[in-house]
Structure formats: C-alpha cells, structure tokens
Design an enzyme around this catalytic site. Structure first.
Site, short mmCIF file in Angstrom:
data_model
loop_
_atom_site.label_atom_id
_atom_site.label_comp_id
_atom_site.label_asym_id
_atom_site.label_seq_id
_atom_site.Cartn_x
_atom_site.Cartn_y
_atom_site.Cartn_z
N ASP A 8 -5.86 1.55 2.69
CA ASP A 8 -4.46 1.92 2.56
C ASP A 8 -3.66 1.23 3.65
O ASP A 8 -3.81 1.53 4.83
CB ASP A 8 -4.34 3.44 2.68
CG ASP A 8 -2.95 3.98 2.53
OD1 ASP A 8 -1.97 3.19 2.53
OD2 ASP A 8 -2.80 5.21 2.45
N ILE A 9 -2.78 0.32 3.27
CA ILE A 9 -2.00 -0.45 4.24
C ILE A 9 -1.12 0.44 5.12
O ILE A 9 -0.84 0.09 6.26
CB ILE A 9 -1.16 -1.54 3.53
CG1 ILE A 9 -0.70 -2.61 4.52
CG2 ILE A 9 0.02 -0.92 2.76
CD1 ILE A 9 -0.13 -3.85 3.86
N ASN A 22 11.23 -4.63 -3.80
CA ASN A 22 12.15 -5.16 -4.80
C ASN A 22 13.41 -5.64 -4.08
O ASN A 22 13.57 -5.39 -2.88
CB ASN A 22 12.47 -4.12 -5.89
CG ASN A 22 13.11 -2.87 -5.33
OD1 ASN A 22 14.08 -2.93 -4.58
ND2 ASN A 22 12.59 -1.72 -5.71
N VAL A 31 2.96 -0.27 -3.85
CA VAL A 31 2.88 -0.31 -2.39
C VAL A 31 4.25 -0.06 -1.75
O VAL A 31 4.34 0.55 -0.69
CB VAL A 31 2.24 -1.64 -1.90
CG1 VAL A 31 3.18 -2.82 -2.07
CG2 VAL A 31 1.78 -1.52 -0.46
N ASP A 32 5.31 -0.49 -2.40
CA ASP A 32 6.67 -0.27 -1.89
C ASP A 32 6.94 1.22 -1.74
O ASP A 32 7.38 1.70 -0.69
CB ASP A 32 7.67 -0.94 -2.84
CG ASP A 32 9.09 -0.96 -2.32
OD1 ASP A 32 9.32 -0.71 -1.13
OD2 ASP A 32 9.99 -1.25 -3.14
N SER A 115 3.47 -9.47 -5.68
CA SER A 115 3.85 -9.80 -7.06
C SER A 115 2.76 -9.57 -8.10
O SER A 115 2.97 -9.85 -9.27
CB SER A 115 4.37 -11.24 -7.19
OG SER A 115 5.66 -11.35 -6.67
N THR A 116 1.59 -9.04 -7.72
CA THR A 116 0.49 -8.92 -8.68
C THR A 116 0.48 -7.59 -9.42
O THR A 116 -0.32 -7.40 -10.32
CB THR A 116 -0.88 -9.11 -8.00
OG1 THR A 116 -1.03 -8.10 -7.00
CG2 THR A 116 -0.99 -10.50 -7.39
N TYR A 119 5.13 -6.88 -11.19
CA TYR A 119 5.76 -8.19 -11.37
C TYR A 119 4.87 -9.16 -12.15
O TYR A 119 5.31 -10.24 -12.52
CB TYR A 119 6.16 -8.79 -10.03
CG TYR A 119 7.41 -8.17 -9.43
CD1 TYR A 119 8.00 -7.02 -9.93
CD2 TYR A 119 8.01 -8.75 -8.33
CE1 TYR A 119 9.13 -6.46 -9.36
CE2 TYR A 119 9.15 -8.21 -7.75
CZ TYR A 119 9.71 -7.06 -8.28
OH TYR A 119 10.84 -6.52 -7.73
#
Length: 166
Positions: A8-9, A22, A31-32, A115-116, A119
């Site tokens: 977990d970042i 975004n 994640v955002d 982006s994976t 997006y």
C-alpha cells in the site's frame, strides 16, 4: 536505484509518493482516492489551490497525514490506442514527477503504476515506459531511490519480469 514493493503506497515512509491523479487534482478512485483518504482533508484543501494539472505534468503538496513528506500529483494519459501521444505523455509523468522530487530535496520516491487503471493504458507497455524513463532520470540523480509499488500480486510479478528483462 529502483526497487519493487507489493503493498500500500499510502503506508510508505518515503520522502514523496506519486499520486496518479485526475486533472482536477480533487480526488477520485483507485490510488488517487486512497491517497486522499489517507492524507486527510487538508490534502484536498491544498489541491484546490493548485488549479488542476495538465496531462503529463506534475504538482506537489505536503503529505499531511501520510508517512510521506510530500505527494507529487501527476496526470497520466487516457489510452486511446497509442497513436495519440500517450507514450510521450506517460514518460513525461514519470520524468516531471522525478524532477519535482529532486527539486524538493527528496532522496526516496514511490510510484504507483500511472494510467493503467481506469485510464486503460496496457500494463506491460506502461511498465516498460516507467522503467526506461526512471532509469534515464536516475542517471543524473545519484542516491535517489525509486520504489515501484504494486497493489496486487499479478502487477508485482509483471513489474518484476520487466525489471529483470531490462
């Protein structure tokens, strides 16, 4: 140095984590959303002052309630088949966020895959762009440590294979 981590970042004690944001920078899914939830409401307030962010660019805020000192927000391209500048824009995300980390005296930075998710950028090509761009950027940043963070085992194994092959 480039390291891989399954986890977990939002839990990492690094100088900066990168947010795959975004263009509004006001939170979203994936994640955002996780970064915004973990950092607390002051992150949203700080992002409101930034006026958004263009695709391929990066902006920085404090980490607030995160263990990381900084959050570097970057906006990746939406995949439209690869013939609309997506590879260059994705590379720009990694390059600009790494540069912003260096400008803010960071010695350690953690990246999610950019982006994976929603997006739609294919994971293997995106991973190759990430690794090539970061390796090139690290040549002029001795002592900087980059951690590529995967949230699931399959993504971690893909990153591991890409790192070993390249």
């Amino acid at each position: 140095m480039i390291k891989l981590l399954l986890g977990d970042i939002t839990q990492l004690s690094v100088d900066a984590i990168v947010n795959a944001a975004n263009s509004s920078l006001l939170g979203g899914g994936g994640v955002d959303g996780a970064i915004h939830r973990a950092a607390g409401p002051r992150l949203l307030a700080a992002c409101e002052l930034l006026g958004g962010c263009e695709v391929g660019q990066a902006k920085i805020t404090a980490g607030f309630d995160l263990p990381a000192r900084w959050v570097i927000h970057t906006v990746g391209p939406v995949w439209r088949g690869g013939e609309n500048g997506e590879p260059e824009l994705l590379a720009s995300c990694y390059r600009n966020s790494l540069q912003l980390a260096a400008e803010n005296d960071c010695r350690s930075i953690a990246y999610p895959a950019i982006s994976t998710g929603v997006y739609g950028y294919p994971k293997a090509p995106a991973g190759r762009i990430a690794l090539a761009t970061l390796k090139q950027g690290l040549e002029s940043l001795p002592g900087m440590t980059v951690t590529l963070v995967s949230f699931c085992q399959a993504d971690y194994r893909l990153q591991e294979a890409l790192l070993e092959s390249g």
